[in-house]
Write a protein that holds these residues in place. Structure first.
Motif, PDB file in Angstrom:
ATOM      1  N   PHE A 126     115.907 -47.088 -15.374  1.00 45.80           N
ATOM      2  CA  PHE A 126     116.104 -48.482 -14.962  1.00 45.80           C
ATOM      3  C   PHE A 126     114.774 -49.164 -14.658  1.00 45.80           C
ATOM      4  O   PHE A 126     114.606 -50.355 -14.905  1.00 45.80           O
ATOM      5  CB  PHE A 126     117.017 -48.532 -13.737  1.00 45.80           C
ATOM      6  N   ASP A 127     113.810 -48.413 -14.104  1.00 46.98           N
ATOM      7  CA  ASP A 127     112.513 -49.003 -13.821  1.00 46.98           C
ATOM      8  C   ASP A 127     111.746 -49.296 -15.104  1.00 46.98           C
ATOM      9  O   ASP A 127     111.050 -50.309 -15.211  1.00 46.98           O
ATOM     10  CB  ASP A 127     111.697 -48.087 -12.918  1.00 46.98           C
ATOM     11  N   VAL A 128     111.868 -48.401 -16.059  1.00 46.84           N
ATOM     12  CA  VAL A 128     111.189 -48.613 -17.333  1.00 46.84           C
ATOM     13  C   VAL A 128     111.802 -49.792 -18.075  1.00 46.84           C
ATOM     14  O   VAL A 128     111.103 -50.579 -18.719  1.00 46.84           O
ATOM     15  CB  VAL A 128     111.285 -47.336 -18.201  1.00 46.84           C
ATOM     16  N   LEU A 129     113.126 -49.921 -17.989  1.00 42.04           N
ATOM     17  CA  LEU A 129     113.855 -50.939 -18.741  1.00 42.04           C
ATOM     18  C   LEU A 129     114.627 -51.833 -17.772  1.00 42.04           C
ATOM     19  O   LEU A 129     115.823 -51.643 -17.537  1.00 42.04           O
ATOM     20  CB  LEU A 129     114.808 -50.258 -19.733  1.00 42.04           C
TER      21      LEU A 129
ATOM     22  N   GLU B 128     113.211 -51.549 -30.529  1.00 46.35           N
ATOM     23  CA  GLU B 128     113.038 -50.207 -31.086  1.00 46.35           C
ATOM     24  C   GLU B 128     112.016 -49.418 -30.277  1.00 46.35           C
ATOM     25  O   GLU B 128     112.138 -48.218 -30.104  1.00 46.35           O
ATOM     26  CB  GLU B 128     112.609 -50.298 -32.545  1.00 46.35           C
ATOM     27  N   LYS B 129     111.022 -50.130 -29.737  1.00 42.05           N
ATOM     28  CA  LYS B 129     110.037 -49.455 -28.899  1.00 42.05           C
ATOM     29  C   LYS B 129     110.678 -48.943 -27.612  1.00 42.05           C
ATOM     30  O   LYS B 129     110.340 -47.864 -27.112  1.00 42.05           O
ATOM     31  CB  LYS B 129     108.884 -50.402 -28.579  1.00 42.05           C
ATOM     32  N   ASP B 130     111.634 -49.704 -27.071  1.00 40.04           N
ATOM     33  CA  ASP B 130     112.372 -49.232 -25.895  1.00 40.04           C
ATOM     34  C   ASP B 130     113.138 -47.957 -26.226  1.00 40.04           C
ATOM     35  O   ASP B 130     113.215 -47.037 -25.412  1.00 40.04           O
ATOM     36  CB  ASP B 130     113.355 -50.307 -25.423  1.00 40.04           C
TER      37      ASP B 130
ATOM     38  N   LYS C  22     104.730 -48.553 -19.301  1.00 32.28           N
ATOM     39  CA  LYS C  22     105.866 -47.726 -19.719  1.00 32.28           C
ATOM     40  C   LYS C  22     105.466 -46.251 -19.807  1.00 32.28           C
ATOM     41  O   LYS C  22     106.215 -45.366 -19.361  1.00 32.28           O
ATOM     42  CB  LYS C  22     106.397 -48.215 -21.063  1.00 32.28           C
ATOM     43  N   LEU C  23     104.299 -45.996 -20.371  1.00 34.53           N
ATOM     44  CA  LEU C  23     103.843 -44.612 -20.468  1.00 34.53           C
ATOM     45  C   LEU C  23     103.589 -44.015 -19.089  1.00 34.53           C
ATOM     46  O   LEU C  23     103.894 -42.848 -18.833  1.00 34.53           O
ATOM     47  CB  LEU C  23     102.567 -44.544 -21.309  1.00 34.53           C
ATOM     48  N   ARG C  24     103.064 -44.829 -18.174  1.00 33.69           N
ATOM     49  CA  ARG C  24     102.801 -44.336 -16.817  1.00 33.69           C
ATOM     50  C   ARG C  24     104.081 -43.899 -16.128  1.00 33.69           C
ATOM     51  O   ARG C  24     104.142 -42.844 -15.496  1.00 33.69           O
ATOM     52  CB  ARG C  24     102.118 -45.429 -15.994  1.00 33.69           C
TER      53      ARG C  24
END
Length: 527
Positions: free
Chosen positions: A176-179, A281-283, A147-149
């Protein structure tokens, strides 16, 4: 084996598939992975490569550029169904195992409803990713790292994007790619005219024709500047009155503010309709980070547009205003609107004598060189004396004093300018004669009076100018002036505040005047 391919859409309806390894080059030159026999395609035109689980497109400095989904692009993240246009060749990127995610022209419907917010997070809250010593498993480490990347990749990829529409599309694509559980995404920006949120980019994983948002969520984000999260909205009784959520079956949604200098400039919204409690919550914290970088990018593009607009305006104004007046106009101290006002102005015309004969004798190249050399000096003198360059008329120039800023010594400045122009022309002629070129002589006419002044023309081309009888008379006086002479009307001489040496001339009949016009020949400064 790669999970992606390029589908070549060939003229005549033929298709050809090219399976992608981890890296594929595209170009006209043999040796590329995909060879396009297209003269508009560069030898080494573009690259498609895999980075982790993602695929990226990169233009390799091609002559005609590359377009992804109709937008000129240098680098972008590819999604299933994206179309690449290279020259006259079309290629479609396909990744069959992924659901189609594409920018759509869906209608965004913001409905009135009261919605409970289950989670709220301050937009500047950076918590959520544990320190290295507190990470309990490799899985959590890989999950957070990925996710950080992607968030860092977003900042790197959009840093050079100047087009706002393309920028917003890229932000949604990265979100969208992250989630991957997100079904719909919308970016709304505050309209500068009415202050309301307006959708500027929409993205759907399944091509929905309508995305419904709750105004209570948007209102909460704007008013509190918090990032909000709704969990399991489809089954929570607290959302029974929120038709916009119940009807659409939204089970999870997030909305985060786009902040520029602590002011909400927009909202980034994502929803999921398939999975209960899809977002954590992290999302929300991650989307907060994406929004922070998106806000910086939006501010950068806005500043770039402002700088470009000011540079264009400055370049336009510098054609007829002195540098000092250009700076006043840039600061908003000059009114250059498209309207006319009746103003007392001093008008000067300067015209080269015998220009036709000179140009016929030296040829076109030398004629252009001569005019550029002449006008360069003359315009500098006009600006030095506070004048405004109105226009070039063939081998003549027209200058103004008194507008857009006037003063009690406007006529003095115009006459001093005319004298210096003749002096400098004499010095220029000494150089020309020494170089074996013929001398240039000009006649000058100066008049003062009430004229209509303003920025006039069409929306595509405007000119700051003056029109009226005083302008016409100044042109007539210029026509009466012989080589090296300066003819001035009595109306202008009556407005001088410093002494000048003059020689009276008999009243002269000029075109447009029923009576002969009194005038003088300017000889020099007095005292």
């Amino acid at each position: 084996m790669s999970d992606a391919r390029l589908l070549l859409l060939l003229p005549g309806g033929d298709r050809r598939e090219v399976a992608l390894g981890n890296r594929a080059t595209i170009g006209r030159q043999p040796g590329n992975t995909v060879v396009l026999v297209d003269r508009e395609v560069s030898k080494d035109h573009a690259l498609v490569e895999r980075v982790g689980t993602d695929w990226f497109f990169r233009d390799l400095g091609s002559s005609n550029g590359s377009f992804v989904n109709g937008r000129r692009t240098s680098t972008c993240l590819l999604s299933h169904g994206d179309e690449l246009l290279l020259g006259a060749s079309t290629l479609r990127f396909e990744r069959p195992e992924t659901a189609p995610v594409r920018t759509i022209s869906a209608r965004v419907n913001v409905t009135s409803s009261e919605t409970s917010i289950l989670k709220a997070l301050p937009s500047d809250d950076a918590a959520g990713f544990l320190p290295e010593g507190q990470i309990a498993s490799d899985e959590l480490l890989r999950h957070d790292y990925e996710k950080l990347r992607i968030a860092m990749e977003l900042g790197r990829r959009i840093v050079l994007e100047q087009d706002e529409g393309a920028l917003l599309d890229q932000i949604l694509a990265f979100a969208f790619d992250v989630l991957p559980v997100a079904d719909n995404g919308v970016i709304l920006l505050v309209d500068a005219d009415n202050g309301q949120l307006a959708p500027k980019a929409v993205r759907s994983r399944e091509g929905s024709d309508q995305v419904v948002l709750s105004d209570s969520i948007l209102r909460r984000v704007r008013e509190s500047r918090d990032s909000v999260l709704t969990l399991d909205a489809g089954i929570d009784s607290r959302f029974a009155t929120s038709a916009s959520i119940v009807v659409q079956g939204i089970r999870s949604a997030m909305a985060v503010p786009l902040l520029v200098r602590d002011e909400v400039k927009g909202v980034l919204f994502l929803d999921s309709r398939k999975t209960a409690a899809a977002f954590s919550e992290k999302d929300l914290q991650l989307l907060n980070g994406v929004a922070a970088q998106a806000s910086l990018a939006l501010e950068r593009t806005a500043l770039s547009r402002q700088i470009a607009k000011e540079a264009e305006a400055r370049a336009h104004l510098s054609r007829f205003l002195s540098p000092a007046l250009v700076e006043q106009a840039r600061l908003g101290k000059l009114d250059l609107q498209k309207r006319g006002t009746l103003t007392l102005v001093t008008v000067m015309f300067a015209d080269i004598r015998g220009f036709t004969q000179i140009s016929e004798g030296v040829g076109p190249e030398e004629t252009v060189r001569m005019l550029n050399e002449y006008f360069e000096r003359m315009v500098d003198i006009v600006f030095r004396h506070g004048g405004v360059l109105d226009k070039f008329i063939g081998d003549a120039l027209m200058a103004l004093w008194g507008a857009p800023v006037g003063g009690p010594d406007d006529v003095d400045r115009a006459l001093s300018c005319a004298l210096e122009m003749q002096e400098q022309l004499a010095l220029l002629n000494e150089t020309r004669i020494a170089e074996g070129r013929g001398p240039i002589h000009c006649g000058i006419g100066v008049n003062a009076g009430q004229a209509v002044v303003g920025t006039m023309g069409s929306s595509k081309r405007l000119e700051f100018t003056a029109i009226g009888d005083p302008v016409n008379l100044a042109s007539r006086l210029c026509g009466l002036a012989g080589p090296g002479e300066i003819m001035v009307s009595q109306e202008a001489m009556a407005l001088t505040t410093m002494p000048f040496l003059t020689e009276a001339r008999p009243p002269t009949q000029v075109k447009g005047k029923s009576q002969p016009v009194p005038l003088v020949k300017l000889l020099g400064a007095g005292g």
